[in-house]
Structures are given as C-alpha cells and as structure tokens.
Design a protein around this motif. Structure first.
Motif, PDB file in Angstrom:
ATOM      1  N   MET A  95      43.842  44.302  29.931  1.00  0.00           N
ATOM      2  CA  MET A  95      44.096  46.028  31.851  1.00  0.00           C
ATOM      3  C   MET A  95      44.383  47.179  31.092  1.00  0.00           C
ATOM      4  N   THR A  96      44.705  47.625  30.354  1.00  0.00           N
ATOM      5  CA  THR A  96      45.001  48.848  30.076  1.00  0.00           C
ATOM      6  C   THR A  96      43.984  49.447  28.898  1.00  0.00           C
ATOM      7  N   GLU A  97      43.564  48.523  28.398  1.00  0.00           N
ATOM      8  CA  GLU A  97      42.664  49.247  27.838  1.00  0.00           C
ATOM      9  C   GLU A  97      41.454  49.352  28.319  1.00  0.00           C
ATOM     10  N   ALA A  98      41.223  48.098  29.453  1.00  0.00           N
ATOM     11  CA  ALA A  98      39.981  48.079  29.831  1.00  0.00           C
ATOM     12  C   ALA A  98      39.045  49.140  31.532  1.00  0.00           C
ATOM     13  N   HIS A  99      41.005  50.156  31.886  1.00  0.00           N
ATOM     14  CA  HIS A  99      40.318  50.705  32.036  1.00  0.00           C
ATOM     15  C   HIS A  99      40.855  52.492  32.032  1.00  0.00           C
ATOM     16  N   LYS A 100      41.037  52.555  30.544  1.00  0.00           N
ATOM     17  CA  LYS A 100      41.554  53.648  30.201  1.00  0.00           C
ATOM     18  C   LYS A 100      40.965  54.966  30.891  1.00  0.00           C
ATOM     19  N   GLY A 101      41.705  56.247  30.554  1.00  0.00           N
ATOM     20  CA  GLY A 101      40.704  57.599  31.247  1.00  0.00           C
ATOM     21  C   GLY A 101      40.100  57.380  32.196  1.00  0.00           C
ATOM     22  N   LYS A 140      47.639  34.297  47.819  1.00  0.00           N
ATOM     23  CA  LYS A 140      48.207  33.935  46.599  1.00  0.00           C
ATOM     24  C   LYS A 140      47.504  34.823  45.403  1.00  0.00           C
ATOM     25  N   LEU A 141      46.036  34.719  45.567  1.00  0.00           N
ATOM     26  CA  LEU A 141      45.409  35.137  44.489  1.00  0.00           C
ATOM     27  C   LEU A 141      45.574  36.649  44.277  1.00  0.00           C
ATOM     28  N   VAL A 142      45.807  37.441  45.433  1.00  0.00           N
ATOM     29  CA  VAL A 142      46.161  38.811  45.389  1.00  0.00           C
ATOM     30  C   VAL A 142      47.779  39.098  44.483  1.00  0.00           C
ATOM     31  N   ALA A 143      48.925  38.429  44.925  1.00  0.00           N
ATOM     32  CA  ALA A 143      49.448  38.269  45.104  1.00  0.00           C
ATOM     33  C   ALA A 143      50.076  37.935  43.079  1.00  0.00           C
ATOM     34  N   LYS A 144      49.206  37.166  42.681  1.00  0.00           N
ATOM     35  CA  LYS A 144      48.794  37.232  40.948  1.00  0.00           C
ATOM     36  C   LYS A 144      47.924  37.903  40.392  1.00  0.00           C
ATOM     37  N   LEU A 145      47.679  38.712  40.912  1.00  0.00           N
ATOM     38  CA  LEU A 145      47.160  40.058  40.635  1.00  0.00           C
ATOM     39  C   LEU A 145      47.800  41.601  40.344  1.00  0.00           C
ATOM     40  N   ALA A 146      48.485  40.906  41.677  1.00  0.00           N
ATOM     41  CA  ALA A 146      49.387  42.424  41.573  1.00  0.00           C
ATOM     42  C   ALA A 146      50.263  42.791  40.434  1.00  0.00           C
ATOM     43  N   PRO A 147      51.204  42.145  39.648  1.00  0.00           N
ATOM     44  CA  PRO A 147      51.493  42.946  38.766  1.00  0.00           C
ATOM     45  C   PRO A 147      49.978  43.613  37.549  1.00  0.00           C
ATOM     46  N   MET A 148      49.046  43.422  37.694  1.00  0.00           N
ATOM     47  CA  MET A 148      47.985  44.230  37.077  1.00  0.00           C
ATOM     48  C   MET A 148      48.065  45.616  37.600  1.00  0.00           C
ATOM     49  N   GLN A 149      48.415  46.096  38.205  1.00  0.00           N
ATOM     50  CA  GLN A 149      49.163  47.319  39.266  1.00  0.00           C
ATOM     51  C   GLN A 149      49.043  48.473  38.235  1.00  0.00           C
ATOM     52  N   PRO A 183      49.360  48.290  34.800  1.00  0.00           N
ATOM     53  CA  PRO A 183      48.488  49.416  33.493  1.00  0.00           C
ATOM     54  C   PRO A 183      47.284  48.983  34.261  1.00  0.00           C
ATOM     55  N   ILE A 184      46.493  49.228  35.259  1.00  0.00           N
ATOM     56  CA  ILE A 184      45.320  49.087  35.531  1.00  0.00           C
ATOM     57  C   ILE A 184      45.565  50.929  35.973  1.00  0.00           C
ATOM     58  N   VAL A 185      46.674  51.092  36.823  1.00  0.00           N
ATOM     59  CA  VAL A 185      47.104  52.855  37.497  1.00  0.00           C
ATOM     60  C   VAL A 185      47.219  53.688  36.347  1.00  0.00           C
ATOM     61  N   SER A 186      46.896  54.876  36.326  1.00  0.00           N
ATOM     62  CA  SER A 186      47.139  55.568  35.786  1.00  0.00           C
ATOM     63  C   SER A 186      47.267  57.075  35.757  1.00  0.00           C
ATOM     64  N   LYS A 187      47.401  57.246  37.319  1.00  0.00           N
ATOM     65  CA  LYS A 187      47.471  58.501  38.246  1.00  0.00           C
ATOM     66  C   LYS A 187      48.104  58.596  38.850  1.00  0.00           C
TER      67      LYS A 187
END
Ligand code: HEM
Length: 149
Positions: free
Chosen positions: A97-103, A134-143, A145-149
């Motif tokens: 997720m860090t790589e995919a959303h870099k920059g 439940k699906l959204v909760a499982k995606l929450a930890p990705m916030q 690595p994805i959010v950089s601003k």
C-alpha cells in the motif's frame, strides 16, 4: 437408593452443563472466512468491485487521482485484496500500500471518501451493514501507509 438418585442427578446436571457450554462456544465461534462468505465469495467480491470503481470515477472528491490508472488491473488487484483480507482463499499479488500510493499525497478525507464509495457499492449488492462494516474495518489499518498528507 437416595445416594444413587443424587449421584444420577449430579451426573445428568454435569452432562447438561457440558452440552450448554459446547453449544454456546459453537455459536460464539465464527469461521475465519465468514466475511468472505458473507460478501458472496470471489464472485460477489468481483461484482462489488465492478460497481465500486465507476462510483469512484464519478466521485469528484477523488476521481482526479485515477485519471491515468489502468482500471482493469486495479479491479483485479482490489478483488484479490478484498478476497484475502476478508479471509478468502486468494493471495494479493499487487504492490504494497505504501508503494502503490507513493507520491499521490492522499489525504484522510480522500481515504474516507473512497471507503464511503465502497460502502455504497456493497449496499448496492445487498450486503448488510454488519458485514460491510467488517470489510471496511479490515481495510482501516491501511490508512497509515496510504495517507501521506
Ligand atoms: C481503503 C483504501 C484503499 C485501498 C484498500 C486501496 C487499494 C489499492 C490497490 C490494491 C491498488 C493496486 C496496486 C497495484 O496496482 O499493485 C491501488 C492503486 C491505486 N490507488 Fe488505492 N487504495 C485505497 C485508497 C486510495 C485512495 C484514497 C486513493 C486516491 C484518492 C487511491 C488511489 C489509487 C491509485 C490512483 C491507484 C493506481 C496506481 C497506479 O496506477 O499504479 N487509493 N489501491
């Protein structure tokens, strides 16, 4: 005779307690792929993703980020990812997720907008909110690595 009766009652009571205990623990336990199954398995998930991406592309809060994106690949990657995180038999093969959303300078507001669009897509597919949450909760930890601003 009396002792025999007491002993028998005690035995039956122990048996009853064991039965109650076993049945409640069976109810409390959920299968590791319960969310995957409740989303309709791989077919259900790819249908949800198929409805999700047009919603994202119509959402002016986030659609600019996807102007150069290969949407076919994105659909495949999201299907794999949602399948894996919901406990299904898939293995996500895309970038982390860090790589995919870099920059991309993704903001928290954009992350929430995308999660909202996903909820809408699941609602459209008659997924109860108890499952979609439940699906959204499982995606929450990705916030993070994805959010950089
Ligand atoms: C729960 C939140 C999110 C998840 C689970 C997620 C997941 C993914 C996945 C699996 C990919 C594919 C990576 C690959 O091609 O290997 C991807 C790519 C992408 N994501 Fe996200 N994403 C999320 C949030 C966002 C947000 C908020 C934005 C922007 C507003 C965004 C923009 C993009 C773009 C533009 C791509 C394509 C990058 C490219 O063309 O290489 N994502 N995302």
């Amino acid at each position: 005779m009396r002792t025999h009766f007491i002993r028998r009652s005690y035995y039956l009571l122990t048996l009853l307690a064991a039965c109650v205990c076993i049945s409640t623990s069976a109810v409390a336990q959920t299968a590791p792929d319960a969310v995957y199954q409740d989303l309709g398995g791989k077919t259900g998930i790819s249908k949800i993703v198929g409805d999700f991406l047009p919603i994202v592309l119509a959402d002016t809060r986030i659609n600019a980020a996807f102007k150069d994106t290969d949407m076919e690949r994105l659909a495949l990657m999201l299907t794999e990812q949602f399948c894996e995180v919901s406990g299904g038999p898939c293995k996500y093969s895309g970038k982390n997720m860090t790589e995919a959303h870099k920059g991309m300078n993704v903001t928290n507001a954009q992350f929430n907008a995308l999660a909202e669009d996903l909820q809408i897509a699941m609602e459209k597919n008659n997924i109860p909110s108890s499952v979609s949450n439940k699906l959204v909760a499982k995606l929450a930890p990705m916030q993070r690595p994805i959010v950089s601003k």
